[in-house]
Design an enzyme around this catalytic site. Sequence first.
Site, mmCIF file in Angstrom:
data_model
loop_
_atom_site.group_PDB
_atom_site.id
_atom_site.type_symbol
_atom_site.label_atom_id
_atom_site.label_comp_id
_atom_site.label_asym_id
_atom_site.label_seq_id
_atom_site.Cartn_x
_atom_site.Cartn_y
_atom_site.Cartn_z
ATOM 1 N N ALA A 277 -133.414 -30.536 72.550
ATOM 2 C CA ALA A 277 -133.818 -29.193 72.980
ATOM 3 C C ALA A 277 -132.619 -28.255 72.912
ATOM 4 O O ALA A 277 -131.557 -28.614 72.405
ATOM 5 C CB ALA A 277 -134.394 -29.235 74.395
ATOM 6 N N ASN A 278 -132.799 -27.038 73.408
ATOM 7 C CA ASN A 278 -131.705 -26.076 73.495
ATOM 8 C C ASN A 278 -131.777 -25.377 74.851
ATOM 9 O O ASN A 278 -132.641 -25.675 75.670
ATOM 10 C CB ASN A 278 -131.764 -25.073 72.338
ATOM 11 C CG ASN A 278 -133.080 -24.320 72.306
ATOM 12 O OD1 ASN A 278 -133.445 -23.643 73.254
ATOM 13 N ND2 ASN A 278 -133.816 -24.445 71.200
#
Length: 481
Positions: A277-278
């Site tokens: 993810a970020n």
Amino acid sequence: MASLTIRKLDDAIRDELRLRAARNGRSVEDEVRVILREASQDGLKTDARFPQDAPDPENSRKPLKNIGDQLRVTLIIGGGIAAYKALDLIRRLKERGIHVRVVLTRAAQQFVTPLAASALSNERAYTDLFDPQSEFDAGHIRLARECDLIVVAPATADLMAKMANGHADDLASAILLAADKPILVAPAMNPLMWNNAATRRNVGQLQRDGVRMIGPNAGEMAERNEAGVGRMAEPTEIAIAAHTFLRPPRAQPLAGKRVLITAGPTHEPIDPVRYIANRSSGKQGYAIAAAARAAGAEVILVSGPVDLDEVPGVSMTHVESARDMLAAVQAALPVDIAIFAAAVADWRVVNEGAQKLKKTAGNAMPPLQLTENPDILATISKLSEHRPPLVIGFAAETEHLIDNAKAKIARKGCDWIVANDVSPATGIMGGDDNTVHLLTRSTDSADIAVDSWAPMSKEQVATTLVARIADTVTQSTKDQS
């Protein structure tokens, strides 16, 4: 000593004189004498007959403020755990150009301090009905009358009971009883208290009395293992409701338009426990959705996993992965405007583990083979059918911001790019503020114009962007007619 009589005084200066006199523990007449004395002394020192500003003789030495036509809110903070959110509400109201005076109940001071409220509002916070510095000229009446709206947040069950039954045994309830201005209440309490028959009667009475309410919302409570309806509406929701009431929107330039927006990150699973993810919070995309809805558009918001409340009046679709987001976007077509603010993960794991990958002694880390995710922005920008007339992408960069954004707008085939620097030092990724550059591509040439905006809150970015979109859509409609 001669008496003073002043006639035809501007309302804003009169209000400021009263506030200043209360702050200094003097009558208004004595305060005027001090101002005249100081003005005279300054005039003698500078050989000027009348100084430009009348300075404060004791503390800040700042000139009198003239709030003129500025909207004014008296904010009453009740005593509940949600009181801490009221500090953020002060900021949200001020962002909308609203002047805020704060009143704290005795119970509210157990959760937030008058000093904190004063620092955020740039005004003295009021706490005591029998305060000699403010009540020498019925200060509670001034706090009730010298505003455009009274906001009660959080409104506890006890405070609402006082309101419904006309009690006035402290400063907050006295203000509410003396009010001749509209009142907006944001209830906050345990779900059992909210659903109690007495509270329901009080709510009904307040609504019959014309008191407006926002919330409460559903969710988890401060108490462990407690959930239900009773959470105070979020500060942004309350600020929007207050501003909308004070200045109702006159025009809805995107009425009749269908707008698709993506927001937040995507989660690409490695196994049932882990994912790629970020750090995207989704705040900018959600703010754009709220602004587009306020402009009259029908809004579809496709959101990755975020910790944000749903946007009122917006059709929400929640997804996890990039492939899920692309499918939801395609299902929403056709639309008039598509805004891709989501920070979509570029890669995903080829072989997602059916069970949690185990770490074993002496064995190397299991290899993770990555493959590229679908490019949602490019896919929609290059459609031959059902391509939205206006496609807007986002470019979150850490270096060579404008160059990379120009390359992206050409490569993806979109019409506009909103570029921002998300280097860790900026605090933009996950923060409340943003600094953006709007890149627009000309329809009749390869030229790309760059418009750099001043730093502002993400809500302000959203409002500015939607206004720019509305102008473009309106002009396009005129050109076609």
